[in-house]
Design a protein around this motif. Structure first.
Motif, PDB file in Angstrom:
ATOM      1  N   MET A 103      65.333  87.014  49.336  1.00  0.00           N
ATOM      2  CA  MET A 103      65.632  85.834  49.301  1.00  0.00           C
ATOM      3  C   MET A 103      66.339  85.325  47.887  1.00  0.00           C
ATOM      4  N   GLY A 104      66.062  86.380  46.989  1.00  0.00           N
ATOM      5  CA  GLY A 104      66.729  86.176  45.518  1.00  0.00           C
ATOM      6  C   GLY A 104      65.650  85.592  44.527  1.00  0.00           C
ATOM      7  N   GLU A 105      64.466  85.556  44.943  1.00  0.00           N
ATOM      8  CA  GLU A 105      63.354  84.927  44.206  1.00  0.00           C
ATOM      9  C   GLU A 105      62.908  85.966  43.128  1.00  0.00           C
ATOM     10  N   GLY A 106      63.347  87.450  43.474  1.00  0.00           N
ATOM     11  CA  GLY A 106      62.770  88.314  42.452  1.00  0.00           C
ATOM     12  C   GLY A 106      63.381  88.013  41.063  1.00  0.00           C
ATOM     13  N   THR A 155      64.828  92.501  42.634  1.00  0.00           N
ATOM     14  CA  THR A 155      63.778  93.668  43.208  1.00  0.00           C
ATOM     15  C   THR A 155      64.596  94.262  44.196  1.00  0.00           C
ATOM     16  N   LEU A 156      64.208  95.455  44.513  1.00  0.00           N
ATOM     17  CA  LEU A 156      64.658  96.418  45.910  1.00  0.00           C
ATOM     18  C   LEU A 156      63.664  95.916  46.994  1.00  0.00           C
ATOM     19  N   ASN A 157      64.079  95.421  48.019  1.00  0.00           N
ATOM     20  CA  ASN A 157      63.348  94.935  49.139  1.00  0.00           C
ATOM     21  C   ASN A 157      63.563  96.000  50.256  1.00  0.00           C
ATOM     22  N   VAL A 158      62.180  96.454  50.553  1.00  0.00           N
ATOM     23  CA  VAL A 158      62.233  97.566  51.508  1.00  0.00           C
ATOM     24  C   VAL A 158      61.310  96.959  52.929  1.00  0.00           C
ATOM     25  N   GLU A 159      62.023  96.928  54.028  1.00  0.00           N
ATOM     26  CA  GLU A 159      61.272  96.729  55.126  1.00  0.00           C
ATOM     27  C   GLU A 159      60.690  97.790  55.742  1.00  0.00           C
ATOM     28  N   LEU A 160      59.280  97.795  55.735  1.00  0.00           N
ATOM     29  CA  LEU A 160      58.635  99.134  55.827  1.00  0.00           C
ATOM     30  C   LEU A 160      58.580  99.495  57.535  1.00  0.00           C
ATOM     31  N   SER A 161      58.463 100.843  57.544  1.00  0.00           N
ATOM     32  CA  SER A 161      58.318 101.294  59.204  1.00  0.00           C
ATOM     33  C   SER A 161      57.088 101.191  59.582  1.00  0.00           C
ATOM     34  N   LYS A 163      56.750  94.168  54.174  1.00  0.00           N
ATOM     35  CA  LYS A 163      57.709  94.163  53.236  1.00  0.00           C
ATOM     36  C   LYS A 163      57.209  94.897  51.837  1.00  0.00           C
ATOM     37  N   ALA A 164      58.081  95.687  51.117  1.00  0.00           N
ATOM     38  CA  ALA A 164      57.607  96.064  49.844  1.00  0.00           C
ATOM     39  C   ALA A 164      58.534  95.800  48.828  1.00  0.00           C
ATOM     40  N   GLU A 165      58.177  95.020  47.399  1.00  0.00           N
ATOM     41  CA  GLU A 165      59.286  94.809  46.677  1.00  0.00           C
ATOM     42  C   GLU A 165      59.123  96.023  45.349  1.00  0.00           C
ATOM     43  N   VAL A 166      60.294  96.507  44.921  1.00  0.00           N
ATOM     44  CA  VAL A 166      60.317  97.412  44.059  1.00  0.00           C
ATOM     45  C   VAL A 166      60.967  96.986  42.741  1.00  0.00           C
ATOM     46  N   ALA A 169      69.133  93.115  30.291  1.00  0.00           N
ATOM     47  CA  ALA A 169      69.901  93.547  31.366  1.00  0.00           C
ATOM     48  C   ALA A 169      71.198  93.230  31.339  1.00  0.00           C
ATOM     49  N   ALA A 170      72.321  93.787  31.663  1.00  0.00           N
ATOM     50  CA  ALA A 170      73.776  93.430  31.461  1.00  0.00           C
ATOM     51  C   ALA A 170      74.004  92.345  32.711  1.00  0.00           C
ATOM     52  N   ASP A 171      73.492  92.456  33.804  1.00  0.00           N
ATOM     53  CA  ASP A 171      73.583  91.584  34.918  1.00  0.00           C
ATOM     54  C   ASP A 171      72.360  91.452  35.551  1.00  0.00           C
ATOM     55  N   ALA A 172      72.410  90.235  36.499  1.00  0.00           N
ATOM     56  CA  ALA A 172      71.171  89.739  37.238  1.00  0.00           C
ATOM     57  C   ALA A 172      71.318  89.752  38.771  1.00  0.00           C
ATOM     58  N   GLY A 173      70.253  89.842  39.471  1.00  0.00           N
ATOM     59  CA  GLY A 173      70.263  89.584  40.907  1.00  0.00           C
ATOM     60  C   GLY A 173      69.240  90.478  41.656  1.00  0.00           C
ATOM     61  N   GLU A 174      69.473  90.472  42.871  1.00  0.00           N
ATOM     62  CA  GLU A 174      68.805  91.308  43.791  1.00  0.00           C
ATOM     63  C   GLU A 174      69.111  92.834  43.531  1.00  0.00           C
ATOM     64  N   GLN A 175      67.973  93.804  43.690  1.00  0.00           N
ATOM     65  CA  GLN A 175      68.146  95.154  43.320  1.00  0.00           C
ATOM     66  C   GLN A 175      69.207  95.627  44.270  1.00  0.00           C
TER      67      GLN A 175
END
Length: 257
Positions: free
Chosen positions: A108-111, A136-142, A204-207, A251-257
């Motif tokens: 959702m771009g909150e990271g 953040t890198l968002n991972v939907e877990l198995s 979910k996991a955020e990295v 950081a050079a740029d910003a946003g979701e991982q």
């Protein structure tokens, strides 16, 4: 007053394990306090109190009837048992962490917003040893990793303190040292971040990492990744420097991982 999960001790966990072994993880089972007390080497009254505490902590659901009670283990109770299981694996198998698998998904771009807040940012640089990419890198877990995620409780993490400004308070979080890999490529240092206050579910996991992981590993939504979580190292700064990661650059740029 209802009990909290933190007030549940070893005696209650023994009762939780006992009803789970009866099949309460799969479906409600009929439990006699007298029989449970015999299994736990305790009185029926003591067994009853332990079940009440488990119920108060939302680790079991109970339906009391005239000749006993039907008990089922809740999702929270199953996660507590998985955390115990992770402890025993580390004890007998020498496992120093846990491995989570899942697929990359858009968040959702909150990271980006929270990682850049001064109260968090300074702690990330100081305690993780690098300046995180603002996203953040968002991972939907198995399915299996959703259950295994409870093992994070058995892994040493790095605390990130809560703080406040003139307008609101911001909650604490814990960062768990990790390596993210896909196919034959991997990236470290990274950290799984678990905020105390979060909109994400247990699936979910955020990295976070010092670089944009989507670019570093060539990731797109739907790609399968592995996140191996390890105990926090005392020399996180040295590990970051050894990997060639600048700890003070912007950081050079910003946003979701």
């Amino acid at each position: 007053m209802a009990a909290s999960a933190s007030t549940v001790g070893h005696d209650e966990l023994a009762a939780l394990k006992a009803v789970a072994l009866r099949g309460a993880l799969r479906e409600p089972v009929k439990v006699s306090c007298a029989a449970l007390g015999d299994r736990l080497d305790a009185s029926s009254q003591t067994a009853s109190r332990r079940l009440q505490r488990l119920d108060g902590a939302d680790l079991i659901d109970r339906d009391v009837v005239s000749d006993g009670q039907w008990v089922s283990v809740t999702d929270a109770g199953e996660r507590r048992l998985h955390a115990e299981y992770a402890d025993y694996r580390r004890l007998f198998e020498g496992d120093d962490g846990l491995t989570l698998t899942g697929t990359v998904t858009s968040g959702m771009g909150e990271g980006r917003h929270y990682i850049q807040l001064d109260g968090y940012h300074a702690q990330f640089v100081d305690r993780l040893g690098y300046e995180p990419f603002p996203g953040t890198l968002n991972v939907e877990l198995s399915e299996g990793s959703v259950r295994a995620r409870a093992g994070l409780d058995a892994v040493d993490g790095i605390p990130i303190d809560g703080w406040e400004d003139d307008e609101r308070t911001f909650g604490p979080a814990t960062c768990y040292a990790a390596t993210v890999s896909v196919d034959d490529a991997e990236f470290e240092p990274t950290h799984v971040i678990v905020p105390e206050r979060t909109h994400h579910d247990e699936d979910k996991a955020e990295v976070i990492a010092p670089a944009k992981l989507r670019d570093e590993l060539g990731l797109d939504d739907g790609d399968e990744v592995t996140v191996h979580v390890e105990d926090a190292a005392a020399d996180t700064v040295e590990a970051a420097e050894a990997a060639g990661v600048p700890t003070e650059s912007a950081a050079a740029d910003a946003g979701e991982q």
